[in-house]
Enzyme design. Sequence first.
Site, PDB file in Angstrom:
ATOM      1  N   HIS A 186       3.490   4.487  12.899  1.00  0.00           N
ATOM      2  CA  HIS A 186       2.418   5.485  12.942  1.00  0.00           C
ATOM      3  C   HIS A 186       2.800   6.693  13.790  1.00  0.00           C
ATOM      4  CE1 HIS A 186      -1.314   3.183  11.302  1.00  0.00           C
ATOM      5  NE2 HIS A 186      -0.217   2.922  10.607  1.00  0.00           N
ATOM      6  N   ASP A 214       6.115   3.698   6.749  1.00  0.00           N
ATOM      7  CA  ASP A 214       4.952   2.831   6.587  1.00  0.00           C
ATOM      8  C   ASP A 214       4.027   3.525   5.590  1.00  0.00           C
ATOM      9  OD1 ASP A 214       2.598   1.361   6.826  1.00  0.00           O
ATOM     10  OD2 ASP A 214       2.235   1.901   8.911  1.00  0.00           O
ATOM     11  N   ASP A 220       4.252  -5.354   3.866  1.00  0.00           N
ATOM     12  CA  ASP A 220       3.933  -4.241   4.761  1.00  0.00           C
ATOM     13  C   ASP A 220       5.026  -4.170   5.819  1.00  0.00           C
ATOM     14  OD1 ASP A 220       2.538  -2.182   6.145  1.00  0.00           O
ATOM     15  OD2 ASP A 220       0.617  -3.079   5.604  1.00  0.00           O
ATOM     16  N   HIS A 228       0.845  -1.201   0.000  1.00  0.00           N
ATOM     17  CA  HIS A 228       0.000   0.000   0.000  1.00  0.00           C
ATOM     18  C   HIS A 228       0.877   1.247   0.000  1.00  0.00           C
ATOM     19  CE1 HIS A 228       0.177   1.632   4.194  1.00  0.00           C
ATOM     20  NE2 HIS A 228       0.352   0.378   4.587  1.00  0.00           N
ATOM     21  N   GLU A 267      -5.272   1.738   2.211  1.00  0.00           N
ATOM     22  CA  GLU A 267      -5.079   0.649   3.157  1.00  0.00           C
ATOM     23  C   GLU A 267      -5.332   1.106   4.583  1.00  0.00           C
ATOM     24  OE1 GLU A 267      -2.960  -1.939   6.050  1.00  0.00           O
ATOM     25  OE2 GLU A 267      -2.615   0.194   5.627  1.00  0.00           O
ATOM     26  N   GLU A 268      -4.896   2.316   4.908  1.00  0.00           N
ATOM     27  CA  GLU A 268      -5.029   2.807   6.274  1.00  0.00           C
ATOM     28  C   GLU A 268      -6.481   3.043   6.676  1.00  0.00           C
ATOM     29  OE1 GLU A 268      -2.684   2.693   8.231  1.00  0.00           O
ATOM     30  OE2 GLU A 268      -0.778   2.974   7.176  1.00  0.00           O
TER      31      GLU A 268
END
Length: 357
Positions: free
Chosen positions: A312, A173, A228, A64, A205-206
């Site tokens: 994150h 990420d 990922d 992603h 994706e998130e």
Amino acid sequence: MNCKDLLMRLSSAVGVSGREGSVVAMAAEELRALGEVSISPLGDLICTIRQPEKGQKNFMLDAHVDEIGMIVTWIDDEGFLKVSPVGGFDRSLLLASQVSVHTAQGDLPGFICSIPPHLQNGEAKNPKFEDIYIDIGYSKEEAEKRVQPGDIATFVTPTREMHGGFITGKAIDNRSSCVAVMRAAELLGSEDKPYGLSVTLTTREEVGGMGAQAAAYTVNPTHAITVDVGFGWTPDCKKEQCRAFGGGPVIGFGSLLDGEMSRTLIEAAKEEDIPYQTEAMGGGTGTNADSILITRGGVKTGVLSIPQGYMHTPVEKILPEDIENTARLLAATAFPATSRMWPPPSSSRSRTTVNMK
């Protein structure tokens, strides 16, 4: 393709879920030399390296491309912006963070408001998003000339190289995984095989993985590997929940994943002398694999994770050597140099038994 340089460029670009266009365009320029590039209605980048011959496997290597961010919901009477999250946040890091608000007229500098410690009453510093304001320095009238509800905001964080070879910044990420699948495509580009191969850099994706499901429907793969990031060990984490930096890609095993694919990834790593680690996933994987495997009639799906620290947050970190080794493992598994092959999807063909050590 230099993994470190490409990662630094991609992670510096802005691509919040649903607004990934600039990152996709940058990646498309890299991939056009390797195959036919198309952009889906959802913004997914699909690079078709080769179509499968009749009855042969069709591989999809996926990562992603989107990152977490914030979306402006309204402007209060004093010109401060209210926002909602796009993706999951560590809210304890929000206060006093520098941000950039991306508008149709350009980017506006700002920061998230924070109460001085002298005026705090001792409550936990983990604010709810409804208590978050962004200060852009304008009055309500001036702010409304420049900002619209729906504009996005991202952290202002430089992508930098650390001592020890680490790269740190925002959106590691999952731009690191995008680099891994792009590098794998480069390694496989000159292979003359009957199998199909596509690379997908997918959106959203998130916020649910919709881009991957749409891309998988278009590619119609028989086999897919989602790449990922996973949890790299740092001193504040439990070691049993994390994996080692420099230990190579993490091969997932789980109830949703195809066990044969996971075992084949291990076999390929051993044959090519690629360092690897493993992880057991009891339920959902939390990756695009969960969307891809249920597409059409079902897709045999595996997961590789690249160890990453501080997920994150604005200061995610990763080792480029883990990205390179992930790319090598993808290439070794999709098109092995030895006689080891995965069983072809056609039932009319004899199945090859994978000899696991």
